[in-house]
Design a protein around this motif. Structure first.
Motif, mmCIF file in Angstrom:
data_model
loop_
_atom_site.group_PDB
_atom_site.id
_atom_site.type_symbol
_atom_site.label_atom_id
_atom_site.label_comp_id
_atom_site.label_asym_id
_atom_site.label_seq_id
_atom_site.Cartn_x
_atom_site.Cartn_y
_atom_site.Cartn_z
ATOM 1 N N PRO A 65 0.830 -1.216 0.000
ATOM 2 C CA PRO A 65 0.000 0.000 0.000
ATOM 3 C C PRO A 65 0.860 1.260 0.000
ATOM 4 O O PRO A 65 1.937 1.293 0.586
ATOM 5 C CB PRO A 65 -0.785 -0.119 1.308
ATOM 6 C CG PRO A 65 -0.835 -1.583 1.573
ATOM 7 C CD PRO A 65 0.495 -2.117 1.082
ATOM 8 N N GLY A 66 0.401 2.265 -0.690
ATOM 9 C CA GLY A 66 1.121 3.529 -0.771
ATOM 10 C C GLY A 66 0.598 4.378 -1.906
ATOM 11 O O GLY A 66 -0.437 4.089 -2.521
ATOM 12 N N LYS A 67 1.326 5.432 -2.202
ATOM 13 C CA LYS A 67 0.915 6.419 -3.193
ATOM 14 C C LYS A 67 0.652 5.801 -4.565
ATOM 15 O O LYS A 67 -0.389 6.056 -5.188
ATOM 16 C CB LYS A 67 2.000 7.494 -3.292
ATOM 17 C CG LYS A 67 1.678 8.650 -4.197
ATOM 18 C CD LYS A 67 2.799 9.687 -4.105
ATOM 19 C CE LYS A 67 2.521 10.926 -4.895
ATOM 20 N NZ LYS A 67 3.576 11.948 -4.699
ATOM 21 N N LYS A 68 1.600 4.989 -5.049
ATOM 22 C CA LYS A 68 1.455 4.401 -6.381
ATOM 23 C C LYS A 68 0.172 3.577 -6.468
ATOM 24 O O LYS A 68 -0.613 3.729 -7.406
ATOM 25 C CB LYS A 68 2.678 3.531 -6.683
ATOM 26 C CG LYS A 68 2.586 2.742 -7.965
ATOM 27 C CD LYS A 68 3.857 1.942 -8.201
ATOM 28 C CE LYS A 68 3.959 0.857 -7.159
ATOM 29 N NZ LYS A 68 5.263 0.428 -6.820
ATOM 30 N N LEU A 69 -0.075 2.727 -5.493
ATOM 31 C CA LEU A 69 -1.264 1.881 -5.505
ATOM 32 C C LEU A 69 -2.538 2.711 -5.392
ATOM 33 O O LEU A 69 -3.507 2.484 -6.128
ATOM 34 C CB LEU A 69 -1.197 0.853 -4.376
ATOM 35 C CG LEU A 69 -2.336 -0.162 -4.319
ATOM 36 C CD1 LEU A 69 -2.440 -0.948 -5.617
ATOM 37 C CD2 LEU A 69 -2.141 -1.088 -3.127
ATOM 38 N N VAL A 95 7.775 2.132 -24.587
ATOM 39 C CA VAL A 95 6.748 2.777 -23.774
ATOM 40 C C VAL A 95 5.450 2.001 -23.952
ATOM 41 O O VAL A 95 5.011 1.768 -25.079
ATOM 42 C CB VAL A 95 6.556 4.256 -24.174
ATOM 43 C CG1 VAL A 95 5.393 4.879 -23.410
ATOM 44 C CG2 VAL A 95 7.838 5.040 -23.918
ATOM 45 N N VAL A 96 4.874 1.600 -22.828
ATOM 46 C CA VAL A 96 3.617 0.861 -22.810
ATOM 47 C C VAL A 96 2.532 1.758 -22.241
ATOM 48 O O VAL A 96 2.681 2.286 -21.140
ATOM 49 C CB VAL A 96 3.731 -0.400 -21.915
ATOM 50 C CG1 VAL A 96 2.373 -1.061 -21.727
ATOM 51 C CG2 VAL A 96 4.751 -1.369 -22.476
ATOM 52 N N ASP A 97 1.472 1.946 -22.985
ATOM 53 C CA ASP A 97 0.255 2.540 -22.431
ATOM 54 C C ASP A 97 -0.582 1.363 -21.979
ATOM 55 O O ASP A 97 -0.731 0.379 -22.718
ATOM 56 C CB ASP A 97 -0.510 3.327 -23.487
ATOM 57 C CG ASP A 97 0.241 4.563 -23.961
ATOM 58 O OD1 ASP A 97 1.041 5.106 -23.175
ATOM 59 O OD2 ASP A 97 0.017 4.981 -25.109
ATOM 60 N N GLY A 98 -1.121 1.445 -20.771
ATOM 61 C CA GLY A 98 -1.864 0.300 -20.287
ATOM 62 C C GLY A 98 -2.877 0.632 -19.221
ATOM 63 O O GLY A 98 -3.058 1.797 -18.845
ATOM 64 N N ARG A 99 -3.510 -0.423 -18.743
ATOM 65 C CA ARG A 99 -4.528 -0.323 -17.697
ATOM 66 C C ARG A 99 -4.116 -1.179 -16.514
ATOM 67 O O ARG A 99 -3.762 -2.345 -16.667
ATOM 68 C CB ARG A 99 -5.878 -0.803 -18.220
ATOM 69 C CG ARG A 99 -6.401 0.032 -19.360
ATOM 70 C CD ARG A 99 -7.687 0.674 -18.974
ATOM 71 N NE ARG A 99 -8.205 1.490 -20.058
ATOM 72 C CZ ARG A 99 -8.647 2.706 -19.888
ATOM 73 N NH1 ARG A 99 -8.640 3.266 -18.713
ATOM 74 N NH2 ARG A 99 -9.118 3.381 -20.900
ATOM 75 N N PHE A 100 -4.198 -0.571 -15.331
ATOM 76 C CA PHE A 100 -3.917 -1.240 -14.067
ATOM 77 C C PHE A 100 -5.023 -2.243 -13.756
ATOM 78 O O PHE A 100 -6.202 -1.930 -13.887
ATOM 79 C CB PHE A 100 -3.834 -0.183 -12.954
ATOM 80 C CG PHE A 100 -3.925 -0.724 -11.564
ATOM 81 C CD1 PHE A 100 -2.861 -1.384 -10.991
ATOM 82 C CD2 PHE A 100 -5.086 -0.566 -10.825
ATOM 83 C CE1 PHE A 100 -2.945 -1.870 -9.696
ATOM 84 C CE2 PHE A 100 -5.185 -1.044 -9.537
ATOM 85 C CZ PHE A 100 -4.111 -1.700 -8.966
ATOM 86 N N GLU A 101 -4.628 -3.451 -13.373
ATOM 87 C CA GLU A 101 -5.557 -4.485 -12.922
ATOM 88 C C GLU A 101 -5.022 -5.062 -11.622
ATOM 89 O O GLU A 101 -3.901 -5.569 -11.592
ATOM 90 C CB GLU A 101 -5.663 -5.618 -13.936
ATOM 91 C CG GLU A 101 -6.178 -5.235 -15.298
ATOM 92 C CD GLU A 101 -6.201 -6.432 -16.235
ATOM 93 O OE1 GLU A 101 -6.921 -7.405 -15.939
ATOM 94 O OE2 GLU A 101 -5.476 -6.395 -17.233
ATOM 95 N N GLU A 102 -5.783 -4.989 -10.580
ATOM 96 C CA GLU A 102 -5.370 -5.545 -9.283
ATOM 97 C C GLU A 102 -5.814 -7.000 -9.201
ATOM 98 O O GLU A 102 -6.896 -7.357 -9.664
ATOM 99 C CB GLU A 102 -6.008 -4.736 -8.153
ATOM 100 C CG GLU A 102 -5.499 -5.103 -6.796
ATOM 101 C CD GLU A 102 -5.952 -4.139 -5.713
ATOM 102 O OE1 GLU A 102 -5.898 -4.530 -4.537
ATOM 103 O OE2 GLU A 102 -6.366 -3.005 -6.037
ATOM 104 N N PHE A 147 -0.591 -7.935 -5.699
ATOM 105 C CA PHE A 147 -0.128 -8.300 -7.029
ATOM 106 C C PHE A 147 -1.026 -7.583 -8.027
ATOM 107 O O PHE A 147 -2.228 -7.451 -7.816
ATOM 108 C CB PHE A 147 -0.214 -9.813 -7.241
ATOM 109 C CG PHE A 147 0.821 -10.576 -6.485
ATOM 110 C CD1 PHE A 147 2.076 -10.802 -7.029
ATOM 111 C CD2 PHE A 147 0.552 -11.067 -5.215
ATOM 112 C CE1 PHE A 147 3.043 -11.504 -6.324
ATOM 113 C CE2 PHE A 147 1.504 -11.763 -4.499
ATOM 114 C CZ PHE A 147 2.751 -11.988 -5.056
ATOM 115 N N TYR A 148 -0.429 -7.117 -9.112
ATOM 116 C CA TYR A 148 -1.207 -6.401 -10.116
ATOM 117 C C TYR A 148 -0.586 -6.601 -11.487
ATOM 118 O O TYR A 148 0.529 -7.105 -11.626
ATOM 119 C CB TYR A 148 -1.298 -4.910 -9.777
ATOM 120 C CG TYR A 148 0.018 -4.166 -9.852
ATOM 121 C CD1 TYR A 148 0.395 -3.488 -11.003
ATOM 122 C CD2 TYR A 148 0.888 -4.120 -8.758
ATOM 123 C CE1 TYR A 148 1.594 -2.789 -11.075
ATOM 124 C CE2 TYR A 148 2.085 -3.426 -8.822
ATOM 125 C CZ TYR A 148 2.433 -2.772 -9.981
ATOM 126 O OH TYR A 148 3.618 -2.082 -10.052
ATOM 127 N N GLY A 149 -1.333 -6.201 -12.490
ATOM 128 C CA GLY A 149 -0.848 -6.263 -13.851
ATOM 129 C C GLY A 149 -1.121 -4.965 -14.577
ATOM 130 O O GLY A 149 -2.042 -4.230 -14.222
#
Length: 164
Positions: A65-69, A95-102, A147-149
């Protein structure tokens, strides 16, 4: 008075900058493990170093847990930058444009979480950046690690090679 010109014939070099095709970008992502992840909140960018493992269009990673998350949970649109420096000199940048998935520890996402762990655990230091905090973290009842992707929505790259 005019300054004399300086000839740089002995030290002159040219850099050849070229686009990398998507196939090469994906090969670089599959072979690298370190990059910089950018996220944004209210127009303010934030960049953090991450270790990742890339497979089937997803960069898998781990954090606490933190700012990035917090920021990725609030805005799932992120960017990953990965750089490769071949021994011959120059560099390649993806450079990857993407979507965060938890991938929480729930029945619905358990297989994705285990897949992320199985890819990351191949490397002895996969957890280091994601688990370190500059301050002491209090003990909790459960494990706070996440864990995330980053699912790729677009990829681009460039290569720079020195020519003499």
């Amino acid at each position: 008075m005019i300054a004399p010109s300086l000839k740089l014939e002995d030290t002159a070099m040219t850099i050849n900058l070229t686009e990398i095709n998507p196939g090469e970008c994906y090969r670089i992502l599959e072979n690298e493990r370190f990059g910089h992840l950018a996220c944004c909140k209210d127009g303010q960018p934030y960049v953090a170093a991450i270790y990742f493992a890339f497979s089937s269009g997803v960069a898998y990673s781990f954090t606490m847990p933190g700012k990035k998350l917090d920021w990725m949970r609030g805005n799932d649109r992120v960017c990953l930058h990965v750089e490769q420096r071949p021994a011959a000199g120059g560099w390649k940048s993806v450079v990857v444009d993407g979507r965060f998935e938890e991938f929480p520890d729930s029945d619905a996402r358990r297989s994705e979480r285990l897949h992320a762990w199985s890819l990351l655990q191949k490397y002895s230091d996969w957890w280091e950046i994601g688990s370190m905090k500059p301050h002491e973290v209090p003990m909790l009842d459960g494990s706070p690690h996440v864990f995330y992707g980053i699912a790729v929505t677009a990829v681009s790259g460039r290569s720079a090679v020195r020519t003499e």
